[in-house]
Each structure stands twice: as C-alpha cells, then as structure tokens.
Design a protein around this motif. Structure first.
Motif, mmCIF file in Angstrom:
data_model
loop_
_atom_site.group_PDB
_atom_site.id
_atom_site.type_symbol
_atom_site.label_atom_id
_atom_site.label_comp_id
_atom_site.label_asym_id
_atom_site.label_seq_id
_atom_site.Cartn_x
_atom_site.Cartn_y
_atom_site.Cartn_z
ATOM 1 N N PRO A 246 -36.619 -7.526 -42.901
ATOM 2 C CA PRO A 246 -36.859 -8.014 -41.533
ATOM 3 C C PRO A 246 -36.644 -9.512 -41.371
ATOM 4 O O PRO A 246 -36.577 -10.026 -40.262
ATOM 5 C CB PRO A 246 -38.306 -7.637 -41.292
ATOM 6 N N VAL A 247 -36.543 -10.217 -42.517
ATOM 7 C CA VAL A 247 -36.247 -11.649 -42.520
ATOM 8 C C VAL A 247 -35.235 -11.917 -43.615
ATOM 9 O O VAL A 247 -35.022 -11.094 -44.519
ATOM 10 C CB VAL A 247 -37.528 -12.497 -42.765
ATOM 11 N N HIS A 264 -36.869 -16.817 -44.480
ATOM 12 C CA HIS A 264 -36.631 -17.484 -43.188
ATOM 13 C C HIS A 264 -36.525 -16.441 -42.090
ATOM 14 O O HIS A 264 -35.776 -15.461 -42.222
ATOM 15 C CB HIS A 264 -35.349 -18.314 -43.240
ATOM 16 N N GLY A 265 -37.295 -16.626 -41.015
ATOM 17 C CA GLY A 265 -37.214 -15.703 -39.892
ATOM 18 C C GLY A 265 -38.460 -15.754 -39.043
ATOM 19 O O GLY A 265 -39.303 -16.649 -39.180
ATOM 20 N N GLU A 266 -38.603 -14.782 -38.151
ATOM 21 C CA GLU A 266 -39.760 -14.746 -37.258
ATOM 22 C C GLU A 266 -40.365 -13.358 -37.127
ATOM 23 O O GLU A 266 -41.300 -13.159 -36.351
ATOM 24 C CB GLU A 266 -39.384 -15.295 -35.878
ATOM 25 N N PHE A 316 -47.604 -10.844 -43.742
ATOM 26 C CA PHE A 316 -47.456 -12.169 -43.142
ATOM 27 C C PHE A 316 -46.790 -12.013 -41.786
ATOM 28 O O PHE A 316 -45.736 -11.385 -41.662
ATOM 29 C CB PHE A 316 -46.631 -13.100 -44.030
ATOM 30 N N SER A 317 -47.409 -12.593 -40.754
ATOM 31 C CA SER A 317 -46.897 -12.514 -39.387
ATOM 32 C C SER A 317 -46.619 -13.915 -38.864
ATOM 33 O O SER A 317 -47.559 -14.667 -38.562
ATOM 34 C CB SER A 317 -47.903 -11.807 -38.467
ATOM 35 N N PRO A 318 -45.359 -14.310 -38.743
ATOM 36 C CA PRO A 318 -45.061 -15.634 -38.195
ATOM 37 C C PRO A 318 -45.495 -15.738 -36.737
ATOM 38 O O PRO A 318 -45.409 -14.773 -35.975
ATOM 39 C CB PRO A 318 -43.532 -15.732 -38.317
ATOM 40 N N THR A 319 -45.956 -16.911 -36.352
ATOM 41 C CA THR A 319 -46.241 -17.190 -34.948
ATOM 42 C C THR A 319 -45.090 -17.953 -34.304
ATOM 43 O O THR A 319 -45.098 -18.195 -33.094
ATOM 44 C CB THR A 319 -47.540 -18.003 -34.810
ATOM 45 N N GLU A 320 -44.132 -18.348 -35.118
ATOM 46 C CA GLU A 320 -42.886 -18.980 -34.685
ATOM 47 C C GLU A 320 -41.915 -18.837 -35.854
ATOM 48 O O GLU A 320 -42.274 -18.315 -36.914
ATOM 49 C CB GLU A 320 -43.126 -20.455 -34.341
#
Length: 332
Positions: A246-247, A264-266, A316-320
């Motif tokens: 997904p990233v 790297h990603g969101e 892990f969940s990016p917020t940006e």
C-alpha cells in the motif's frame, strides 16, 4: 512486584556541540537546540555510557536504554538477547555546515586499534537536505597507495585521492569501516552505525576549535593503520523496491550490522517483525499513528521509536504523506 511489559518506546534526542555544525536540526526535531553555538549531531538512539538515550513516553519515562537492556533484555531483544549486552546500533541526525574532518573508523577485527569492549564502526547515511556546495567524500580513488596518501597529507592535496559525491536529497551512502570519508557544505543526513565512537582524524581542513583556539588533534598513524586500501564497497547505494502497495517500500542498506528500509506514502501499512526481534522506526517526513495492544502512539517528524521484540507487528496509519525508516538487526 511484577515486571511491566514493554511497549513502543520513544527517546529524547541528545544534542552534541560540533565546530562544523549548524542550527538546522531545529527544523527536524521538536526539542529546542541548546545555547547559540553550532550543534552538529543529534544522537536519537544511543546506548553509550557517556550519552545514554532516555525514554520519553509511558511508565518507563526517564529510564535509559542501558537500563532497559539490563532489566528487560528478553522482552526488548527477543532472539537477539543472547548476542548483545548493549543495543548494537547508534542512530543520529547530522547537520554538517563546515567540512567534517577526513576520518577513518577501524573494523571489528582491529582489536589493536579499539578500546576494550568497543566494536568497529561501519556506518551509512541518507541525505535529508543538500545544497549547491554540499559534498561527500567516501572512499579512496582506485589505485591510491599508502605512500601517495602520506605525500598528499604533506602537500595539502588529500582530496585529490578521495571519491567525491555531490549529494541530493534521498541519496544513500555506505561507509564501511576502513573507508576514508568526510562530508560538509550544508548537508544534513540521517546516520546509522555500529555502536562505536572510535574515530581517527586523518586531516581537518585547518579548522580551529573556537573553544580552545587551537587545531583539533589528528591521529594520522591510527587512521593509516585503519584504512583498507583497495576497498571498493564504499559509496552510493541503489535502493531496491520491495513493494509498491500500500506504500512504497525500498530496501536501502543490507549489511551484516544493520538493515534499513525506507517507507513512503499515505496509506496504512505495517511495521515491526512477525518474529521475536526488535525494530526501530525513524520518521523524517510527515506524521502518523502507531497502534499496539489497543493503544495509539502519535509519531511525529524527527522522532525515533524502538519497537521491542514482544511488540511484534504493529499497524501504522499516516495522518499525512510520510517517510519512515524501518531498521532491523540481522538475526545471524
């Protein structure tokens, strides 16, 4: 009283004065820089007796990583616990305004050059910021002999024998023990290395330490003895794409001392290990939330987190949009 279970651990940075440093680490780390002088290094994970990292979150806040390795080694290191009494890696951010000294680190097998209990020092860098004057020297040009190197020290032409790199953001550079190296010209890097602080200066660009008014001492003979002439594995590393969804996940360094992937990603992804081994994550861009055992841990730019072996795989969940380094210790 029962021993508490370990959880994802965040550590406070340890700032280090360096005459070649700057003040740009304040843009990367939340902790304010001390004083007004040049700060060249932020040690973000250090199991050194003189500069031990301290936990900055949870019930173990204030404990050093040295204490964790003594009290919780099985929980922390898992199947690696029998191999290490100290955490084997030292992680740093470097802000190199002026040129770092031209230096060499001895290898693990050079006990004659190491203090008792010290390892050698293989290290690697990932470039975070670079400008038009930025420069990295990594390794000797092919065919350089000890005699030629000594002559260059005498006549001021040492840089003619060094491999020069003009760094760009994202570049990865590997510096095995025994390789001659330097960097500077307003370059900022993330550094991963063996847990060692043994450095021999070969040349120092005629720097004068403003604290003493004198040049810093050189260790030319120890440096010359440490150099592995003919070594060819220093230099730029080409990332290997491990996954695109997904990233984007890239393998950057694959050394016997450390493994490092760049994420790297969101979109949400996983970090940590399914086996009984620790992982370290370092956030260099963006922010997000780490999930473990029903708890949420906010991860910000510039932070380092140690995921103990018992934590296993974490969501892990990016917020940006985020760039994260995930670091492993080889299990052999």
């Amino acid at each position: 009283m029962s021993q508490p279970s370990l959880y994802p651990l965040r550590f406070d940075p340890i700032y280090q004065y360096r005459l070649w440093g700057g003040r740009r680490l304040t843009h990367l780390l939340a902790a304010p820089l001390p004083g007004e002088g040049p700060i060249g290094e932020a040690w973000i994970l250090s199991d050194r007796e003189d500069h031990p990292s301290r936990v900055s979150n949870g019930v173990l806040r204030g404990r050093t990583i040295c204490q964790l390795m003594q009290e919780f080694r099985e929980q922390l290191m898992g199947t690696l616990a029998h191999r290490f009494t100290r955490f084997p890696l030292l992680l740093k951010f470097l802000d190199v305004h002026e040129m770092l000294s031209v230096q060499v680190h001895p290898a693990d097998d050079r006990a004659d050059l190491l203090l008792p209990g010290e390892s050698g020092k293989t290290e690697a860098w990932i470039v975070l910021e670079a400008g038009p004057e930025s420069c990295i020297y990594d390794g000797l040009k092919p065919g350089t002999t000890p005699a030629e190197l000594r002559r260059s020290l005498a006549n001021g032409t040492l840089s003619d024998h060094l491999v020069r790199i003009s760094p760009a953001v994202g570049n990865a550079i590997f510096t095995p023990a025994g390789a001659v190296h330097s960097l500077g010209g307003d370059v900022m890097v993330f550094e991963i290395q063996e847990n060692s602080d043994t450095t021999f200066r070969l040349y120092d660009w005629k720097h004068i330490d403003p604290k003493t008014g004198k040049p810093r001492p050189l260790q030319v003979e120890q440096a010359m003895a440490s150099i592995r002439f003919g070594q060819t594995d220093a230099g730029m590393v080409t990332p290997v794409v491990e996954a695109k969804t997904p990233v984007l996940r890239e393998k950057i360094f694959n050394d016997k001392h450390f493994l490092l992937s760049r994420i790297h990603g969101e979109s949400p992804f996983s970090v940590g290990a399914p086996g009984d081994v620790p992982r370290v994550i370092v956030c260099v861009e963006g922010a997000g939330n780490l999930e473990h055992a029903g708890e949420t841990y906010a991860v910000a730019k510039g932070e380092v987190w140690l995921l103990p072996a018992i934590a296993g795989v974490c969501a892990f969940s990016p917020t940006e949009q985020i760039t994260l380094f995930e670091i492993a210790i080889p299990n052999d």
